[in-house]
Write an enzyme that holds these catalytic residues in place. Structure first.
Site, PDB file in Angstrom:
ATOM      1  N   LYS A 172       0.816  -1.187   0.000  1.00 13.30           N
ATOM      2  CA  LYS A 172       0.000   0.000   0.000  1.00 13.30           C
ATOM      3  C   LYS A 172       0.861   1.254   0.000  1.00 13.30           C
ATOM      4  O   LYS A 172       0.415   2.331  -0.340  1.00 13.30           O
ATOM      5  CB  LYS A 172      -0.893   0.044   1.233  1.00 13.30           C
ATOM      6  CG  LYS A 172      -1.838  -1.112   1.373  1.00 13.30           C
ATOM      7  CD  LYS A 172      -2.608  -1.034   2.686  1.00 13.30           C
ATOM      8  CE  LYS A 172      -3.389  -2.327   2.879  1.00 13.30           C
ATOM      9  NZ  LYS A 172      -3.930  -2.426   4.232  1.00 13.30           N
TER      10      LYS A 172
ATOM     11  N   PHE B  52      13.671   4.107  11.052  1.00  7.77           N
ATOM     12  CA  PHE B  52      12.327   3.709  10.657  1.00  7.77           C
ATOM     13  C   PHE B  52      11.509   4.970  10.413  1.00  7.77           C
ATOM     14  O   PHE B  52      11.410   5.833  11.284  1.00  7.77           O
ATOM     15  CB  PHE B  52      11.674   2.843  11.741  1.00  7.77           C
ATOM     16  CG  PHE B  52      10.341   2.294  11.320  1.00  7.77           C
ATOM     17  CD1 PHE B  52      10.271   1.244  10.429  1.00  7.77           C
ATOM     18  CD2 PHE B  52       9.165   2.854  11.785  1.00  7.77           C
ATOM     19  CE1 PHE B  52       9.050   0.728  10.010  1.00  7.77           C
ATOM     20  CE2 PHE B  52       7.928   2.360  11.370  1.00  7.77           C
ATOM     21  CZ  PHE B  52       7.886   1.293  10.483  1.00  7.77           C
ATOM     22  N   VAL B  53      10.945   5.085   9.196  1.00  4.06           N
ATOM     23  CA  VAL B  53      10.217   6.289   8.815  1.00  4.06           C
ATOM     24  C   VAL B  53       8.755   5.980   8.503  1.00  4.06           C
ATOM     25  O   VAL B  53       8.412   4.868   8.098  1.00  4.06           O
ATOM     26  CB  VAL B  53      10.880   6.993   7.608  1.00  4.06           C
ATOM     27  CG1 VAL B  53      12.217   7.603   7.993  1.00  4.06           C
ATOM     28  CG2 VAL B  53      11.049   6.050   6.433  1.00  4.06           C
TER      29      VAL B  53
ATOM     30  N   GLU C 219       8.023   2.062  -6.025  1.00 10.55           N
ATOM     31  CA  GLU C 219       8.102   1.637  -4.632  1.00 10.55           C
ATOM     32  C   GLU C 219       8.325   2.846  -3.736  1.00 10.55           C
ATOM     33  O   GLU C 219       8.944   3.826  -4.159  1.00 10.55           O
ATOM     34  CB  GLU C 219       9.244   0.617  -4.496  1.00 10.55           C
ATOM     35  CG  GLU C 219       9.429   0.032  -3.140  1.00 10.55           C
ATOM     36  CD  GLU C 219       8.263  -0.797  -2.627  1.00 10.55           C
ATOM     37  OE1 GLU C 219       7.202  -0.220  -2.353  1.00 10.55           O
ATOM     38  OE2 GLU C 219       8.419  -2.017  -2.475  1.00 10.55           O
TER      39      GLU C 219
ATOM     40  N   GLU D 186      14.743  -1.076   1.084  1.00 10.39           N
ATOM     41  CA  GLU D 186      15.573  -1.322   2.259  1.00 10.39           C
ATOM     42  C   GLU D 186      16.399  -2.591   2.036  1.00 10.39           C
ATOM     43  O   GLU D 186      17.409  -2.549   1.360  1.00 10.39           O
ATOM     44  CB  GLU D 186      14.697  -1.449   3.512  1.00 10.39           C
ATOM     45  CG  GLU D 186      14.024  -0.138   3.873  1.00 10.39           C
ATOM     46  CD  GLU D 186      13.218  -0.245   5.144  1.00 10.39           C
ATOM     47  OE1 GLU D 186      13.779   0.046   6.201  1.00 10.39           O
ATOM     48  OE2 GLU D 186      12.031  -0.610   5.068  1.00 10.39           O
TER      49      GLU D 186
END
Length: 178
Positions: free
Chosen positions: A42, A151-152, A98, A102
């Site tokens: 998503k 982490f975003v 995308e 990562e």
């Protein structure tokens, strides 16, 4: 700024500038080619919507829903295809859109699957790239911004399905997910 956000990594204005610049490059690279843009659900929805508005050539869109996170902040390495494409991509130029690259585990699986479908070409555009996290041998041809290993959330990126609607990208305060 949302009360759970520690700091902003990318402002709304910076995101839109990146979309404009990438859109101009993609317009040049895919002029007069049968381009299919595939959004990875998503997280890519917001980026994809803003990006394709800036690609000035004929294109079609489709989506895949895949997961390797299963609710956490770390990829499990196990890729699950939840929704596959709705139409054939044979003999088409395919651009995977995308939100973030990562470990590369998910994208590596997706690219191998799509390449087996006899595409003309297959490239990846990602808004964010965390090269220090890479486990799979894969790179995006088009990168909006390389970011550090934090982490975003925001602009499609989530934590537990929250924060996707933020118009910017930021890091969460530690107490939110600890």
């Amino acid at each position: 700024m949302h009360k759970d956000i520690k700091n902003i990594v990318m402002s709304e204005e910076e995101i839109q500038t990146i979309c404009k610049d990438l859109g101009e490059q993609l317009t040049k690279d895919y002029q007069d080619k049968p381009l299919v843009c595939i959004g990875i659900l998503k997280g890519s929805v917001m980026f994809m919507a803003d990006l394709i508005k800036r690609i000035d050539t004929h294109l079609s869109i489709d989506f895949m829903d895949v997961s390797s996170y299963h609710g956490g902040t770390e990829s499990t390495g196990e890729v699950q295809i939840i929704k596959d494409l709705g139409s054939s991509i044979e003999n088409k130029d395919v651009l995977i859109i995308e939100d973030i690259l990562e470990t590369g585990t998910t994208l590596k699986s997706i690219t191998e699957l799509l390449q087996s479908r006899k595409v003309n070409s297959l490239e990846i555009v990602t808004l964010l790239d965390k090269p220090n996290r890479r486990k799979a041998n894969i790179e995006a041809k088009y990168v909006g911004k390389k970011i550090p290993d934090e982490f975003v959330v925001g602009y499609g990126l989530d934590y537990g399905e929250h924060y996707r609607n933020l118009p910017y990208i930021g890091t969460l305060k530690p107490e939110v997910y600890s």
